[in-house]
Scaffold this motif. Structure first.
Motif, PDB file in Angstrom:
ATOM      1  N   ILE A  54      14.428  15.129  40.333  1.00  0.00           N
ATOM      2  CA  ILE A  54      13.157  14.815  41.006  1.00  0.00           C
ATOM      3  C   ILE A  54      12.283  13.988  40.077  1.00  0.00           C
ATOM      4  O   ILE A  54      11.681  12.991  40.497  1.00  0.00           O
ATOM      5  N   ASP A  55      12.221  14.370  38.797  1.00  0.00           N
ATOM      6  CA  ASP A  55      11.450  13.597  37.818  1.00  0.00           C
ATOM      7  C   ASP A  55      11.931  12.153  37.759  1.00  0.00           C
ATOM      8  O   ASP A  55      11.128  11.213  37.750  1.00  0.00           O
ATOM      9  N   ALA A  56      13.252  11.974  37.722  1.00  0.00           N
ATOM     10  CA  ALA A  56      13.814  10.621  37.660  1.00  0.00           C
ATOM     11  C   ALA A  56      13.446   9.829  38.901  1.00  0.00           C
ATOM     12  O   ALA A  56      13.090   8.646  38.815  1.00  0.00           O
ATOM     13  N   ALA A  57      13.496  10.474  40.066  1.00  0.00           N
ATOM     14  CA  ALA A  57      13.137   9.784  41.309  1.00  0.00           C
ATOM     15  C   ALA A  57      11.666   9.402  41.314  1.00  0.00           C
ATOM     16  O   ALA A  57      11.301   8.292  41.715  1.00  0.00           O
ATOM     17  N   LEU A  58      10.808  10.302  40.856  1.00  0.00           N
ATOM     18  CA  LEU A  58       9.367  10.001  40.817  1.00  0.00           C
ATOM     19  C   LEU A  58       9.067   8.816  39.906  1.00  0.00           C
ATOM     20  O   LEU A  58       8.238   7.966  40.228  1.00  0.00           O
ATOM     21  N   MET A  59       9.757   8.750  38.777  1.00  0.00           N
ATOM     22  CA  MET A  59       9.501   7.673  37.827  1.00  0.00           C
ATOM     23  C   MET A  59      10.089   6.344  38.270  1.00  0.00           C
ATOM     24  O   MET A  59       9.758   5.295  37.720  1.00  0.00           O
ATOM     25  N   ARG A  60      10.941   6.342  39.294  1.00  0.00           N
ATOM     26  CA  ARG A  60      11.481   5.087  39.839  1.00  0.00           C
ATOM     27  C   ARG A  60      10.456   4.331  40.672  1.00  0.00           C
ATOM     28  O   ARG A  60      10.571   3.124  40.860  1.00  0.00           O
ATOM     29  N   PHE A  61       9.449   5.044  41.188  1.00  0.00           N
ATOM     30  CA  PHE A  61       8.432   4.375  42.004  1.00  0.00           C
ATOM     31  C   PHE A  61       7.514   3.561  41.097  1.00  0.00           C
ATOM     32  O   PHE A  61       7.165   3.999  40.008  1.00  0.00           O
TER      33      PHE A  61
ATOM     34  N   THR B 256       7.019  17.051  46.386  1.00  0.00           N
ATOM     35  CA  THR B 256       6.915  17.517  45.011  1.00  0.00           C
ATOM     36  C   THR B 256       5.969  16.626  44.212  1.00  0.00           C
ATOM     37  O   THR B 256       5.119  17.121  43.464  1.00  0.00           O
ATOM     38  N   GLY B 257       6.094  15.326  44.385  1.00  0.00           N
ATOM     39  CA  GLY B 257       5.212  14.391  43.677  1.00  0.00           C
ATOM     40  C   GLY B 257       3.752  14.555  44.053  1.00  0.00           C
ATOM     41  O   GLY B 257       2.871  14.489  43.206  1.00  0.00           O
ATOM     42  N   ARG B 258       3.483  14.801  45.328  1.00  0.00           N
ATOM     43  CA  ARG B 258       2.096  15.026  45.762  1.00  0.00           C
ATOM     44  C   ARG B 258       1.553  16.324  45.193  1.00  0.00           C
ATOM     45  O   ARG B 258       0.410  16.380  44.736  1.00  0.00           O
ATOM     46  N   ARG B 259       2.368  17.384  45.215  1.00  0.00           N
ATOM     47  CA  ARG B 259       1.919  18.681  44.685  1.00  0.00           C
ATOM     48  C   ARG B 259       1.617  18.604  43.195  1.00  0.00           C
ATOM     49  O   ARG B 259       0.709  19.265  42.700  1.00  0.00           O
ATOM     50  N   ARG B 260       2.393  17.810  42.475  1.00  0.00           N
ATOM     51  CA  ARG B 260       2.180  17.663  41.034  1.00  0.00           C
ATOM     52  C   ARG B 260       1.059  16.688  40.698  1.00  0.00           C
ATOM     53  O   ARG B 260       0.683  16.550  39.543  1.00  0.00           O
ATOM     54  N   GLY B 261       0.532  15.979  41.659  1.00  0.00           N
ATOM     55  CA  GLY B 261      -0.503  14.985  41.392  1.00  0.00           C
ATOM     56  C   GLY B 261       0.042  13.696  40.835  1.00  0.00           C
ATOM     57  O   GLY B 261      -0.663  12.949  40.159  1.00  0.00           O
ATOM     58  N   VAL B 262       1.313  13.406  41.134  1.00  0.00           N
ATOM     59  CA  VAL B 262       1.965  12.208  40.622  1.00  0.00           C
ATOM     60  C   VAL B 262       1.952  11.091  41.667  1.00  0.00           C
ATOM     61  O   VAL B 262       1.906   9.915  41.315  1.00  0.00           O
ATOM     62  N   LEU B 263       1.979  11.446  42.942  1.00  0.00           N
ATOM     63  CA  LEU B 263       2.050  10.463  44.025  1.00  0.00           C
ATOM     64  C   LEU B 263       0.869  10.581  44.977  1.00  0.00           C
ATOM     65  O   LEU B 263       0.302  11.654  45.147  1.00  0.00           O
TER      66      LEU B 263
ATOM     67  N   ILE C  69       0.761   7.522  40.747  1.00  0.00           N
ATOM     68  CA  ILE C  69      -0.544   7.404  40.111  1.00  0.00           C
ATOM     69  C   ILE C  69      -0.575   8.052  38.727  1.00  0.00           C
ATOM     70  O   ILE C  69      -1.623   8.077  38.088  1.00  0.00           O
ATOM     71  N   ALA C  70       0.542   8.588  38.289  1.00  0.00           N
ATOM     72  CA  ALA C  70       0.610   9.211  36.965  1.00  0.00           C
ATOM     73  C   ALA C  70       1.736   8.570  36.159  1.00  0.00           C
ATOM     74  O   ALA C  70       2.737   8.137  36.717  1.00  0.00           O
ATOM     75  N   GLU C  71       1.559   8.540  34.851  1.00  0.00           N
ATOM     76  CA  GLU C  71       2.569   7.929  33.996  1.00  0.00           C
ATOM     77  C   GLU C  71       3.707   8.874  33.653  1.00  0.00           C
ATOM     78  O   GLU C  71       4.759   8.438  33.206  1.00  0.00           O
ATOM     79  N   THR C  72       3.502  10.175  33.849  1.00  0.00           N
ATOM     80  CA  THR C  72       4.538  11.179  33.575  1.00  0.00           C
ATOM     81  C   THR C  72       4.733  12.044  34.810  1.00  0.00           C
ATOM     82  O   THR C  72       3.861  12.092  35.680  1.00  0.00           O
ATOM     83  N   PRO C  73       5.852  12.773  34.899  1.00  0.00           N
ATOM     84  CA  PRO C  73       6.123  13.571  36.091  1.00  0.00           C
ATOM     85  C   PRO C  73       5.284  14.831  36.246  1.00  0.00           C
ATOM     86  O   PRO C  73       5.297  15.451  37.302  1.00  0.00           O
TER      87      PRO C  73
END
Length: 89
Positions: A16-23, A54-61, A77-81
């Protein structure tokens, strides 16, 4: 009678982290493009929902919808997962 789809296989937090960082960072992309990024990692296209939630819940997307065009967009919107620490350790 309602038919139910089989439950998807769980996705590891690292995938999931890898997928989030692909955006792309701070750039809106349409959901089909986001799905292609997920597929590039070898995840099924159907796992996009899990990755987005998952990305929305973590505040990443962030996500948005254009009402007149029926398009959904996602932006990292975040540089890390922002994964939470394991609380069971």
């Amino acid at each position: 009678m309602t038919s139910y789809a089989p439950a998807p296989a769980p996705i590891s937090p690292a995938r999931i982290d890898a997928a989030l960082m692909r955006f792309p960072y701070e750039q809106w992309i349409v959901m089909p493009t986001a799905a292609a990024h997920v597929q590039d990692l070898g995840l099924p296209r159907e796992s996009l929902t899990t990755v987005i939630r998952t990305g929305r819940r973590r505040g990443v997307l962030r996500t948005r919808k254009e009402p007149d065009r029926h398009l959904y967009y996602v932006m990292r919107i975040a540089e890390t997962p922002h994964r939470q620490a394991d609380l069971t350790a």
